[in-house]
Design a protein around this motif. Structure first.
Motif, mmCIF file in Angstrom:
data_model
loop_
_atom_site.group_PDB
_atom_site.id
_atom_site.type_symbol
_atom_site.label_atom_id
_atom_site.label_comp_id
_atom_site.label_asym_id
_atom_site.label_seq_id
_atom_site.Cartn_x
_atom_site.Cartn_y
_atom_site.Cartn_z
ATOM 1 N N ILE A 1 0.810 -1.216 0.000
ATOM 2 C CA ILE A 1 0.000 0.000 0.000
ATOM 3 C C ILE A 1 0.847 1.272 0.000
ATOM 4 N N ASN A 2 2.166 1.142 -0.119
ATOM 5 C CA ASN A 2 3.030 2.326 -0.058
ATOM 6 C C ASN A 2 2.672 3.343 -1.134
ATOM 7 N N GLY A 3 2.463 2.875 -2.355
ATOM 8 C CA GLY A 3 2.136 3.772 -3.454
ATOM 9 C C GLY A 3 0.800 4.464 -3.263
ATOM 10 N N ILE A 4 -0.173 3.726 -2.706
ATOM 11 C CA ILE A 4 -1.495 4.310 -2.471
ATOM 12 C C ILE A 4 -1.416 5.400 -1.414
ATOM 13 N N GLU A 5 -0.740 5.104 -0.322
ATOM 14 C CA GLU A 5 -0.645 6.071 0.768
ATOM 15 C C GLU A 5 0.092 7.334 0.342
ATOM 16 N N SER A 6 1.077 7.186 -0.536
ATOM 17 C CA SER A 6 1.851 8.348 -0.975
ATOM 18 C C SER A 6 1.005 9.337 -1.776
ATOM 19 N N LEU A 7 -0.102 8.856 -2.359
ATOM 20 C CA LEU A 7 -0.967 9.728 -3.145
ATOM 21 C C LEU A 7 -1.845 10.629 -2.278
ATOM 22 N N LYS A 8 -2.057 10.192 -1.028
ATOM 23 C CA LYS A 8 -2.882 10.975 -0.092
ATOM 24 C C LYS A 8 -4.248 11.356 -0.698
ATOM 25 N N LEU A 9 -4.919 10.361 -1.233
ATOM 26 C CA LEU A 9 -6.209 10.598 -1.876
ATOM 27 C C LEU A 9 -7.302 10.823 -0.832
ATOM 28 N N PRO A 10 -8.161 11.815 -1.037
ATOM 29 C CA PRO A 10 -9.256 12.074 -0.092
ATOM 30 C C PRO A 10 -10.192 10.873 0.032
ATOM 31 N N LYS A 11 -10.581 10.579 1.265
ATOM 32 C CA LYS A 11 -11.570 9.533 1.579
ATOM 33 C C LYS A 11 -11.114 8.127 1.185
ATOM 34 N N VAL A 12 -9.820 7.932 0.998
ATOM 35 C CA VAL A 12 -9.280 6.607 0.684
ATOM 36 C C VAL A 12 -8.496 6.077 1.876
ATOM 37 N N LYS A 13 -8.908 4.914 2.366
ATOM 38 C CA LYS A 13 -8.181 4.237 3.436
ATOM 39 C C LYS A 13 -7.506 3.014 2.831
ATOM 40 N N ALA A 14 -6.187 2.990 2.872
ATOM 41 C CA ALA A 14 -5.427 1.869 2.320
ATOM 42 C C ALA A 14 -5.068 0.892 3.433
ATOM 43 N N VAL A 15 -5.333 -0.384 3.188
ATOM 44 C CA VAL A 15 -5.044 -1.417 4.175
ATOM 45 C C VAL A 15 -4.238 -2.524 3.507
ATOM 46 N N SER A 16 -3.111 -2.864 4.137
ATOM 47 C CA SER A 16 -2.317 -3.984 3.628
ATOM 48 C C SER A 16 -3.121 -5.267 3.827
ATOM 49 N N PHE A 17 -3.401 -5.955 2.729
ATOM 50 C CA PHE A 17 -4.389 -7.035 2.794
ATOM 51 C C PHE A 17 -4.086 -8.082 1.735
ATOM 52 N N ASP A 18 -4.105 -9.346 2.165
ATOM 53 C CA ASP A 18 -3.912 -10.485 1.274
ATOM 54 C C ASP A 18 -5.184 -11.321 1.314
ATOM 55 N N ILE A 19 -5.905 -11.386 0.210
ATOM 56 C CA ILE A 19 -7.189 -12.100 0.227
ATOM 57 C C ILE A 19 -7.030 -13.610 0.392
ATOM 58 N N THR A 20 -5.792 -14.101 0.338
ATOM 59 C CA THR A 20 -5.562 -15.525 0.582
ATOM 60 C C THR A 20 -5.176 -15.796 2.036
ATOM 61 N N SER A 21 -5.124 -14.746 2.846
ATOM 62 C CA SER A 21 -4.714 -14.874 4.247
ATOM 63 C C SER A 21 -5.936 -14.983 5.155
ATOM 64 N N ASP A 22 -6.029 -16.060 5.906
ATOM 65 C CA ASP A 22 -7.138 -16.239 6.844
ATOM 66 C C ASP A 22 -7.155 -15.130 7.889
ATOM 67 N N GLU A 23 -5.986 -14.726 8.344
ATOM 68 C CA GLU A 23 -5.896 -13.671 9.363
ATOM 69 C C GLU A 23 -6.425 -12.335 8.832
ATOM 70 N N ASP A 24 -6.018 -11.988 7.611
ATOM 71 C CA ASP A 24 -6.493 -10.739 7.018
ATOM 72 C C ASP A 24 -7.999 -10.774 6.788
ATOM 73 N N LEU A 25 -8.502 -11.908 6.358
ATOM 74 C CA LEU A 25 -9.933 -12.033 6.116
ATOM 75 C C LEU A 25 -10.734 -11.892 7.410
ATOM 76 N N GLU A 26 -10.194 -12.384 8.511
ATOM 77 C CA GLU A 26 -10.872 -12.221 9.797
ATOM 78 C C GLU A 26 -10.880 -10.758 10.222
ATOM 79 N N ASN A 27 -9.798 -10.057 9.917
ATOM 80 C CA ASN A 27 -9.681 -8.650 10.333
ATOM 81 C C ASN A 27 -10.605 -7.715 9.552
#
Length: 225
Positions: free
Chosen positions: A35-61
């Motif tokens: 998410i480094n590139g997304i956060e650097s853009l500082k886009l309004p109303k955008v929340k960037a979250v480091s997320f792997d859709i194959t990760s059970d832990e991320d899916l729970e979060n």
């Protein structure tokens, strides 16, 4: 103003989509491993979250993350994985890598997000012309194309299962778009559409397409591949 989730948001079509949604004033949850590139853009109303859709832990979060919103209006499953190898060189792990992202991860994320959606919600799955029955197929993409075919069928099944209470489910089979993934599949090929141009189409479709379609495959391609 909509609450919108976009996966695979760090580059290509996904990154252009979150730019467009942000510019239009929507709340965007941008999910990506990097998410480094997304956060650097500082886009309004955008929340960037480091997320792997194959990760059970991320899916729970994700359930914890969504508590602030309460409601999700649109989910765009844009994240994808590709392996370009002759079929006889593909390993089971190659197939698992592709299917875990393109099919199983998508299904798992939908299970987490759908409870936050109502009848007006829209889930848009991004597939490929390579997964469309009867379309031209290309050597080296057996794992990728078959996984995208599975995603098309999954979308149709979900639309049927949720047709009484929503949300709506549709799938877009994209043709050639100038992205890093296209370069992996077809090195040196120049696509007729840019990532921005395709993102414009997907953004508009995600916002309005469920008024006209549910459980439908739309082929978005003007070229071969």
């Amino acid at each position: 103003m909509k609450n919108i989730i976009v996966t695979g948001a760090s580059r290509g079509i996904g990154l252009e989509m979150i730019r467009l949604f942000s510019k239009a004033g929507h709340n965007v949850l941008a999910l990506s491993r990097n998410i480094n590139g997304i956060e650097s853009l500082k886009l309004p109303k955008v929340k960037a979250v480091s997320f792997d859709i194959t990760s059970d832990e991320d899916l729970e979060n994700i359930s914890i993350i969504l508590k602030d919103w309460g409601k999700v209006d649109i989910l765009v499953n844009n994240a994808g994985a590709i392996v370009n190898k002759p079929f006889m060189e593909l390993s089971v792990d190659d197939f698992k890598k592709v299917y875990n992202t393109n099919v199983f991860g998508v299904a798992a994320l939908i299970q987490k997000v759908v409870p936050c959606m109502d009848a007006t919600g829209h889930v848009v799955n991004i597939s490929s012309m390579g997964g469309v029955v009867g379309s031209m197929k290309f050597p080296g993409l057996a794992a990728y194309s078959s996984s995208k075919g599975a995603l098309i069928t999954l979308t149709e099944m979900l639309a049927e299962e949720f047709k009484e209470k929503g949300p709506s489910f549709n799938v877009l089979a994209l043709g050639a778009v100038q992205t890093e993934m296209l370069e992996e599949a077809f090195p040196g090929y120049k696509a007729p559409l840019s990532a921005f141009e395709m993102a414009e189409y997907i953004v508009e479709f995600s916002l309005t397409g469920n008024k006209y379609y549910n459980g439908k495959l739309l082929q978005v391609s003007n070229s071969t591949p």
